[in-house]
Scaffold this motif. Structure first.
Motif, PDB file in Angstrom:
ATOM      1  N   SER A  49       0.848  -1.181   0.000  1.00  0.00           N
ATOM      2  CA  SER A  49       0.000   0.000   0.000  1.00  0.00           C
ATOM      3  C   SER A  49       0.890   1.240   0.000  1.00  0.00           C
ATOM      4  O   SER A  49       1.920   1.271   0.685  1.00  0.00           O
ATOM      5  CB  SER A  49      -0.895  -0.023   1.243  1.00  0.00           C
ATOM      6  OG  SER A  49      -1.789   1.047   1.224  1.00  0.00           O
ATOM      7  N   PHE A  50       0.510   2.260  -0.770  1.00  0.00           N
ATOM      8  CA  PHE A  50       1.339   3.445  -0.971  1.00  0.00           C
ATOM      9  C   PHE A  50       0.528   4.711  -0.758  1.00  0.00           C
ATOM     10  O   PHE A  50      -0.691   4.714  -0.886  1.00  0.00           O
ATOM     11  CB  PHE A  50       1.924   3.431  -2.390  1.00  0.00           C
ATOM     12  CG  PHE A  50       2.767   2.226  -2.669  1.00  0.00           C
ATOM     13  CD1 PHE A  50       4.123   2.237  -2.411  1.00  0.00           C
ATOM     14  CD2 PHE A  50       2.194   1.060  -3.168  1.00  0.00           C
ATOM     15  CE1 PHE A  50       4.906   1.121  -2.645  1.00  0.00           C
ATOM     16  CE2 PHE A  50       2.958  -0.063  -3.407  1.00  0.00           C
ATOM     17  CZ  PHE A  50       4.319  -0.038  -3.144  1.00  0.00           C
ATOM     18  N   ASP A  51       1.245   5.806  -0.488  1.00  0.00           N
ATOM     19  CA  ASP A  51       0.592   7.087  -0.242  1.00  0.00           C
ATOM     20  C   ASP A  51       0.055   7.741  -1.513  1.00  0.00           C
ATOM     21  O   ASP A  51      -0.917   8.485  -1.468  1.00  0.00           O
ATOM     22  CB  ASP A  51       1.546   8.064   0.446  1.00  0.00           C
ATOM     23  CG  ASP A  51       1.849   7.660   1.885  1.00  0.00           C
ATOM     24  OD1 ASP A  51       0.973   7.069   2.545  1.00  0.00           O
ATOM     25  OD2 ASP A  51       2.972   7.943   2.339  1.00  0.00           O
ATOM     26  N   GLU A  54       1.169   7.364  -7.988  1.00  0.00           N
ATOM     27  CA  GLU A  54       2.436   7.288  -8.720  1.00  0.00           C
ATOM     28  C   GLU A  54       3.408   6.307  -8.059  1.00  0.00           C
ATOM     29  O   GLU A  54       4.090   5.545  -8.746  1.00  0.00           O
ATOM     30  CB  GLU A  54       3.095   8.667  -8.827  1.00  0.00           C
ATOM     31  CG  GLU A  54       2.351   9.641  -9.704  1.00  0.00           C
ATOM     32  CD  GLU A  54       1.284  10.440  -8.951  1.00  0.00           C
ATOM     33  OE1 GLU A  54       1.172  10.301  -7.704  1.00  0.00           O
ATOM     34  OE2 GLU A  54       0.552  11.182  -9.609  1.00  0.00           O
ATOM     35  N   GLU A  55       3.478   6.327  -6.729  1.00  0.00           N
ATOM     36  CA  GLU A  55       4.348   5.380  -6.012  1.00  0.00           C
ATOM     37  C   GLU A  55       3.882   3.944  -6.239  1.00  0.00           C
ATOM     38  O   GLU A  55       4.706   3.041  -6.441  1.00  0.00           O
ATOM     39  CB  GLU A  55       4.347   5.670  -4.514  1.00  0.00           C
ATOM     40  CG  GLU A  55       5.054   6.927  -4.108  1.00  0.00           C
ATOM     41  CD  GLU A  55       4.895   7.223  -2.626  1.00  0.00           C
ATOM     42  OE1 GLU A  55       5.892   7.660  -2.034  1.00  0.00           O
ATOM     43  OE2 GLU A  55       3.804   7.019  -2.059  1.00  0.00           O
ATOM     44  N   ALA A  56       2.581   3.727  -6.211  1.00  0.00           N
ATOM     45  CA  ALA A  56       2.026   2.387  -6.418  1.00  0.00           C
ATOM     46  C   ALA A  56       2.343   1.884  -7.823  1.00  0.00           C
ATOM     47  O   ALA A  56       2.765   0.737  -8.010  1.00  0.00           O
ATOM     48  CB  ALA A  56       0.525   2.394  -6.166  1.00  0.00           C
ATOM     49  N   GLU A  57       2.149   2.744  -8.825  1.00  0.00           N
ATOM     50  CA  GLU A  57       2.425   2.361 -10.207  1.00  0.00           C
ATOM     51  C   GLU A  57       3.914   2.082 -10.416  1.00  0.00           C
ATOM     52  O   GLU A  57       4.290   1.120 -11.086  1.00  0.00           O
ATOM     53  CB  GLU A  57       1.942   3.453 -11.151  1.00  0.00           C
ATOM     54  CG  GLU A  57       0.439   3.578 -11.184  1.00  0.00           C
ATOM     55  CD  GLU A  57      -0.049   4.837 -11.880  1.00  0.00           C
ATOM     56  OE1 GLU A  57       0.789   5.716 -12.220  1.00  0.00           O
ATOM     57  OE2 GLU A  57      -1.264   4.957 -12.069  1.00  0.00           O
ATOM     58  N   SER A  58       4.758   2.919  -9.839  1.00  0.00           N
ATOM     59  CA  SER A  58       6.212   2.719  -9.962  1.00  0.00           C
ATOM     60  C   SER A  58       6.651   1.408  -9.323  1.00  0.00           C
ATOM     61  O   SER A  58       7.512   0.700  -9.861  1.00  0.00           O
ATOM     62  CB  SER A  58       6.961   3.882  -9.316  1.00  0.00           C
ATOM     63  OG  SER A  58       6.760   5.058 -10.062  1.00  0.00           O
TER      64      SER A  58
END
Length: 72
Positions: A49-51, A54-58
């Motif tokens: 889980s990401f904030d 963009e972080e999740a996709e990366s």
């Protein structure tokens, strides 16, 4: 969703909104999909889980590149 070509594969990084109730801050589940031509080769499932989306996709794209590197 982010996509890139890598060593003959098409990689997809996904972000899925993950929020259990409206009082929580927005979080995004990240995952990756690897395709060759029009066929799905491998799917990661939820990585973490990401904030941000963009972080999740990366993270999804990073997982895809690592998979290709270890199976190529």
């Amino acid at each position: 969703m982010q996509t890139e070509k890598y060593r003959g594969y098409t990689l997809w990084g996904h972000a899925i909104l993950h929020q259990e109730n409206i009082l929580q801050r927005r979080r995004f589940a990240g995952s990756g999909t690897i395709m060759r031509d029009t066929k799905v080769v491998e799917v990661s499932g939820v990585l973490s889980s990401f904030d941000t989306d963009e972080e999740a996709e990366s993270a999804g794209l990073s997982w895809c590149r690592a998979w290709v590197d270890s199976h190529g």
